[in-house]
Design a protein around this motif. Structure first.
Motif, PDB file in Angstrom:
ATOM      1  N   SER A  16      -3.868  18.668  32.219  1.00 16.40           N
ATOM      2  CA  SER A  16      -4.354  19.949  31.699  1.00 16.40           C
ATOM      3  C   SER A  16      -3.936  20.079  30.243  1.00 16.40           C
ATOM      4  CB  SER A  16      -3.781  21.122  32.504  1.00 16.40           C
ATOM      5  OG  SER A  16      -4.246  21.109  33.844  1.00 16.40           O
ATOM      6  N   SER A  18      -4.408  23.010  26.820  1.00 13.42           N
ATOM      7  CA  SER A  18      -4.940  24.255  26.250  1.00 13.42           C
ATOM      8  C   SER A  18      -4.618  24.310  24.767  1.00 13.42           C
ATOM      9  CB  SER A  18      -4.333  25.479  26.950  1.00 13.42           C
ATOM     10  OG  SER A  18      -4.674  25.506  28.314  1.00 13.42           O
ATOM     11  N   ARG A  19      -5.430  25.073  24.032  1.00 14.19           N
ATOM     12  CA  ARG A  19      -5.184  25.349  22.622  1.00 14.19           C
ATOM     13  C   ARG A  19      -5.413  26.836  22.394  1.00 14.19           C
ATOM     14  NH1 ARG A  19      -2.832  21.408  22.664  1.00 14.19           N
ATOM     15  NH2 ARG A  19      -3.066  19.482  21.445  1.00 14.19           N
ATOM     16  N   GLU A  21      -4.252  29.324  23.975  1.00 12.29           N
ATOM     17  CA  GLU A  21      -4.490  29.920  25.287  1.00 12.29           C
ATOM     18  C   GLU A  21      -5.901  29.673  25.814  1.00 12.29           C
ATOM     19  OE1 GLU A  21      -3.373  33.994  25.237  1.00 12.29           O
ATOM     20  OE2 GLU A  21      -1.267  33.596  24.752  1.00 12.29           O
ATOM     21  N   ASN A  22      -6.620  28.760  25.164  1.00 10.56           N
ATOM     22  CA  ASN A  22      -7.963  28.404  25.613  1.00 10.56           C
ATOM     23  C   ASN A  22      -7.905  27.077  26.363  1.00 10.56           C
ATOM     24  OD1 ASN A  22     -10.815  28.309  25.859  1.00 10.56           O
ATOM     25  ND2 ASN A  22     -10.929  27.019  24.028  1.00 10.56           N
ATOM     26  N   PRO A  23      -8.176  27.076  27.662  1.00 13.59           N
ATOM     27  CA  PRO A  23      -8.107  25.819  28.424  1.00 13.59           C
ATOM     28  C   PRO A  23      -9.210  24.853  28.024  1.00 13.59           C
ATOM     29  CG  PRO A  23      -8.973  27.585  29.802  1.00 13.59           C
ATOM     30  CD  PRO A  23      -8.538  28.226  28.523  1.00 13.59           C
ATOM     31  N   LEU A  24      -8.816  23.621  27.638  1.00 14.26           N
ATOM     32  CA  LEU A  24      -9.776  22.588  27.253  1.00 14.26           C
ATOM     33  C   LEU A  24      -9.987  21.582  28.375  1.00 14.26           C
ATOM     34  CD1 LEU A  24      -8.510  21.888  23.612  1.00 14.26           C
ATOM     35  CD2 LEU A  24     -10.257  23.513  24.370  1.00 14.26           C
ATOM     36  N   GLU A  26      -8.638  20.997  32.576  1.00 15.36           N
ATOM     37  CA  GLU A  26      -7.922  21.657  33.665  1.00 15.36           C
ATOM     38  C   GLU A  26      -7.804  20.760  34.886  1.00 15.36           C
ATOM     39  OE1 GLU A  26      -8.352  26.041  34.195  1.00 15.36           O
ATOM     40  OE2 GLU A  26     -10.234  25.738  33.116  1.00 15.36           O
ATOM     41  N   ASP A  61      -0.642  19.019  28.109  1.00 13.84           N
ATOM     42  CA  ASP A  61       0.401  20.004  28.400  1.00 13.84           C
ATOM     43  C   ASP A  61       1.055  19.700  29.742  1.00 13.84           C
ATOM     44  OD1 ASP A  61      -0.287  21.376  26.072  1.00 13.84           O
ATOM     45  OD2 ASP A  61      -1.744  22.637  27.118  1.00 13.84           O
TER      46      ASP A  61
END
Length: 245
Positions: A16, A18-19, A21-24, A26, A61
């Protein structure tokens, strides 16, 4: 699925990313040992992010990527010897003024001597029938020629896995066909990322990424057909007319 005993192993476990708080990506997980793998998806589906995670250029992450048993994010020296990535735009990849210097850079980074580097560069140029390119100025090459230089620079390092991230972007049909012939000659495992299903016909396995998830995973015939039907259905909608923000 049938596996090639000589193919590299690719293990992706619960990845997973994210950047802001935007999940890229998952919770992506997969295990692969095919020699020709395609990854398809719309623009913005997470394909390029996934390519960078697979190559070890970006650490997830959560989760991990292991290629031939190597954690590509944590062991960067070993990753350089194991996996290479060809970006969409060769101008973002080429940094040296001549072809032979560009091909030799990665080898020097790997610790090869000057003599070893010169020999390997010569062998790669010879293998691609491009010995006359050695002294050529990289800035004078066409876009397709630059892409081939980047590919040769990767092949010179003898990786077990080569990742192609939209390698046909901005190229005309004859140049795409010519590059495809070179890709077919690559002995390493090939992971080809594209939004165009036609580029991935004949691959052993296709993975469809959608909004950072694996939507479907299977044979080229099945997945590319499903993807094409879905893209055509979306094309019949008029979501372009919707203003955001």
């Amino acid at each position: 699925m049938e596996f090639d005993e000589l193919a590299a192993t690719v293990e992706v476990t619960s990845v997973s990313l994210s950047r802001n708080e935007n999940p890229l990506l998952e919770n992506i997980g997969l295990s692969a040992r095919e020699k020709r793998i395609g990854i398809v998806g719309r623009n913005g589906s997470g394909k390029t992010t996934f390519a960078r995670v697979l190559s070890g250029l970006v650490a997830p992450d959560q989760g991990e990527v292991r290629i031939c048993g190597i954690d590509v994010a944590k062991d960067r020296k070993a990753a350089l010897r194991t996996v290479g990535i060809l970006f969409q735009n060769p101008d973002h990849q080429i940094i040296f003024p001549t072809v032979e210097e560009e091909l030799g850079f990665g080898l020097i980074q790997m610790g090869c001597s000057k003599l070893e580097t010169e020999h390997q560069v010569y062998e790669v140029l010879k293998a691609f029938d491009k010995g006359h390119w050695a002294k050529a100025q990289t800035h004078q090459l066409s876009q397709g020629q630059k892409q081939l230089v980047c590919l040769m620079a990767i092949i010179a390092m003898k990786p077990k896995v080569v990742i192609l991230d939209e390698p046909f972007s901005g190229l005309d049909i004859p140049t795409r066909l010519q590059l495809t012939h070179y890709f077919d000659r690559i002995d390493a495992t090939l992971i080809h990322i594209s939004h165009n299903p036609e580029s991935l016909q004949g691959y052993e396995r296709i993975i469809w990424l959608d909004n950072g998830h694996i939507r479907e995973d299977g044979s080229a015939a099945t997945i590319l057909s499903n993807f094409t039907k879905h893209m055509n259905a979306l094309g019949n909608q008029d979501d372009i007319s919707e203003l955001i923000g």
